[in-house]
Design a protein around this motif. Structure first.
Motif, PDB file in Angstrom:
ATOM      1  N   ILE A 117      24.523 -15.200 -16.888  1.00  5.53           N
ATOM      2  CA  ILE A 117      23.916 -13.889 -17.047  1.00  5.53           C
ATOM      3  C   ILE A 117      22.439 -14.104 -17.338  1.00  5.53           C
ATOM      4  O   ILE A 117      22.037 -15.162 -17.840  1.00  5.53           O
ATOM      5  CB  ILE A 117      24.579 -13.069 -18.175  1.00  5.53           C
ATOM      6  N   VAL A 118      21.615 -13.131 -17.043  1.00  7.09           N
ATOM      7  CA  VAL A 118      20.177 -13.230 -17.238  1.00  7.09           C
ATOM      8  C   VAL A 118      19.848 -13.066 -18.717  1.00  7.09           C
ATOM      9  O   VAL A 118      20.341 -12.143 -19.370  1.00  7.09           O
ATOM     10  CB  VAL A 118      19.446 -12.164 -16.387  1.00  7.09           C
ATOM     11  N   ASP A 119      19.007 -13.969 -19.252  1.00  6.76           N
ATOM     12  CA  ASP A 119      18.556 -13.876 -20.642  1.00  6.76           C
ATOM     13  C   ASP A 119      17.646 -12.667 -20.829  1.00  6.76           C
ATOM     14  O   ASP A 119      16.935 -12.263 -19.906  1.00  6.76           O
ATOM     15  CB  ASP A 119      17.752 -15.120 -21.032  1.00  6.76           C
ATOM     16  N   GLY A 120      17.632 -12.108 -22.046  1.00  6.68           N
ATOM     17  CA  GLY A 120      16.699 -11.057 -22.405  1.00  6.68           C
ATOM     18  C   GLY A 120      17.011  -9.691 -21.836  1.00  6.68           C
ATOM     19  O   GLY A 120      16.139  -8.835 -21.737  1.00  6.68           O
ATOM     20  N   THR A 121      18.258  -9.448 -21.460  1.00 12.35           N
ATOM     21  CA  THR A 121      18.630  -8.176 -20.839  1.00 12.35           C
ATOM     22  C   THR A 121      18.898  -7.084 -21.863  1.00 12.35           C
ATOM     23  O   THR A 121      19.141  -7.369 -23.040  1.00 12.35           O
ATOM     24  CB  THR A 121      19.888  -8.350 -19.970  1.00 12.35           C
ATOM     25  N   VAL A 122      18.882  -5.846 -21.391  1.00 10.17           N
ATOM     26  CA  VAL A 122      19.238  -4.703 -22.232  1.00 10.17           C
ATOM     27  C   VAL A 122      20.680  -4.867 -22.701  1.00 10.17           C
ATOM     28  O   VAL A 122      21.003  -4.643 -23.864  1.00 10.17           O
ATOM     29  CB  VAL A 122      19.085  -3.381 -21.440  1.00 10.17           C
ATOM     30  N   ALA A 123      21.559  -5.265 -21.784  1.00 14.38           N
ATOM     31  CA  ALA A 123      22.974  -5.488 -22.087  1.00 14.38           C
ATOM     32  C   ALA A 123      23.580  -6.350 -20.988  1.00 14.38           C
ATOM     33  O   ALA A 123      23.024  -6.451 -19.897  1.00 14.38           O
ATOM     34  CB  ALA A 123      23.723  -4.160 -22.160  1.00 14.38           C
ATOM     35  N   CYS A 148      31.016  -8.416 -23.856  1.00 14.29           N
ATOM     36  CA  CYS A 148      29.739  -7.740 -23.616  1.00 14.29           C
ATOM     37  C   CYS A 148      28.795  -8.043 -24.770  1.00 14.29           C
ATOM     38  O   CYS A 148      29.218  -8.509 -25.823  1.00 14.29           O
ATOM     39  CB  CYS A 148      29.933  -6.234 -23.448  1.00 14.29           C
ATOM     40  N   GLY A 149      27.521  -7.781 -24.558  1.00 16.04           N
ATOM     41  CA  GLY A 149      26.539  -8.008 -25.603  1.00 16.04           C
ATOM     42  C   GLY A 149      25.129  -7.859 -25.079  1.00 16.04           C
ATOM     43  O   GLY A 149      24.901  -7.312 -24.001  1.00 16.04           O
ATOM     44  N   ARG A 150      24.186  -8.342 -25.872  1.00 16.03           N
ATOM     45  CA  ARG A 150      22.780  -8.391 -25.472  1.00 16.03           C
ATOM     46  C   ARG A 150      22.399  -9.857 -25.352  1.00 16.03           C
ATOM     47  O   ARG A 150      22.793 -10.663 -26.174  1.00 16.03           O
ATOM     48  CB  ARG A 150      21.884  -7.746 -26.515  1.00 16.03           C
ATOM     49  N   ALA A 151      21.608 -10.165 -24.359  1.00 12.34           N
ATOM     50  CA  ALA A 151      21.162 -11.547 -24.171  1.00 12.34           C
ATOM     51  C   ALA A 151      19.740 -11.691 -24.698  1.00 12.34           C
ATOM     52  O   ALA A 151      18.826 -12.097 -24.005  1.00 12.34           O
ATOM     53  CB  ALA A 151      21.246 -11.940 -22.700  1.00 12.34           C
ATOM     54  N   MET A 152      19.565 -11.265 -25.951  1.00  8.50           N
ATOM     55  CA  MET A 152      18.266 -11.359 -26.604  1.00  8.50           C
ATOM     56  C   MET A 152      18.488 -11.481 -28.098  1.00  8.50           C
ATOM     57  O   MET A 152      19.598 -11.301 -28.580  1.00  8.50           O
ATOM     58  CB  MET A 152      17.410 -10.122 -26.304  1.00  8.50           C
ATOM     59  N   ASP A 153      17.422 -11.774 -28.807  1.00  9.97           N
ATOM     60  CA  ASP A 153      17.473 -11.872 -30.253  1.00  9.97           C
ATOM     61  C   ASP A 153      17.842 -10.492 -30.813  1.00  9.97           C
ATOM     62  O   ASP A 153      17.200  -9.491 -30.490  1.00  9.97           O
ATOM     63  CB  ASP A 153      16.103 -12.320 -30.770  1.00  9.97           C
ATOM     64  N   GLU A 154      18.858 -10.417 -31.632  1.00  7.84           N
ATOM     65  CA  GLU A 154      19.332  -9.137 -32.172  1.00  7.84           C
ATOM     66  C   GLU A 154      18.262  -8.435 -33.002  1.00  7.84           C
ATOM     67  O   GLU A 154      18.304  -7.222 -33.180  1.00  7.84           O
ATOM     68  CB  GLU A 154      20.594  -9.335 -33.016  1.00  7.84           C
ATOM     69  N   ALA A 155      17.271  -9.179 -33.540  1.00 13.75           N
ATOM     70  CA  ALA A 155      16.219  -8.565 -34.353  1.00 13.75           C
ATOM     71  C   ALA A 155      15.210  -7.817 -33.483  1.00 13.75           C
ATOM     72  O   ALA A 155      14.471  -6.968 -33.970  1.00 13.75           O
ATOM     73  CB  ALA A 155      15.505  -9.641 -35.166  1.00 13.75           C
ATOM     74  N   GLU A 156      15.167  -8.109 -32.191  1.00 10.64           N
ATOM     75  CA  GLU A 156      14.234  -7.448 -31.284  1.00 10.64           C
ATOM     76  C   GLU A 156      14.670  -6.012 -31.013  1.00 10.64           C
ATOM     77  O   GLU A 156      15.853  -5.713 -30.951  1.00 10.64           O
ATOM     78  CB  GLU A 156      14.176  -8.181 -29.937  1.00 10.64           C
TER      79      GLU A 156
END
Length: 174
Positions: A117-123, A148-156
């Motif tokens: 999956i692509v890093d840094g996505t909305v979901a 499912c999830g987000r492929a970014m830092d959760e603090a962002e």
């Protein structure tokens, strides 16, 4: 003045295409494994079908290479892109791309079943195929969400999603 297109009109398909391009759509990367390789393509024809059980669907051109790959696997993934990922959407949306190595220069992570999956996505959503239905020139593939999830830092903060409207990629602001 209102314009009406009806099936008996010789320009009906053209009219439909012009009008349907005015429907804003989120942009995602559809990815799946075929053997040991990941195949991917930009899509804008996907939707949330149900929350219970979590289910989504994606529409893919029947004669495409990605559709051949979807038919040979049980799982696929959707990475919902951000405004900043427009180059990814453009790269994976270009016709005639090589079948292998499409994601080599794109930062990725893998889902629990090993789909990139692509890093840094909305979901992102990993799906197990439930059913595929041929409709006109496309195949509608329905899948149960298995992760499912987000492929970014959760603090962002969640960045704005990339959308297609007309024949352009962009985003929206209030």
């Amino acid at each position: 003045m209102q314009t009406t297109h009806v099936p008996s009109d010789p320009d009906f398909v053209t009219g439909y295409r012009v009008l349907s391009e005015d429907i804003a759509a989120g942009i995602a990367v559809l990815s799946c494994r075929r053997g040991t390789k990941t195949h991917a393509i930009t899509v804008d024809s996907y939707l949330d079908v149900s929350y219970d059980p979590p289910t989504m669907a994606v529409s893919v051109y029947e004669g495409s290479r990605i559709q051949e790959s979807l038919e040979r696997t049980t799982h696929f993934a959707l990475s919902v892109l951000t405004r900043a990922q427009r180059p990814v959407a453009q790269w994976l949306g270009e016709p005639g791309q090589p079948l292998h190595g499409l994601l080599d220069n794109i930062p990725t992570t893998t889902t629990p079943t090993g789909i990139e999956i692509v890093d840094g996505t909305v979901a992102w959503f990993e799906l197990e195929t439930e059913k595929s239905v041929e409709i006109a020139t496309h195949v509608l593939t329905v899948g149960r969400v298995t992760a499912c999830g987000r492929a970014m830092d959760e603090a962002e903060a969640t960045p704005p999603p990339l959308v297609r409207w007309g024949r352009q990629y962009g985003t929206f602001t209030e």
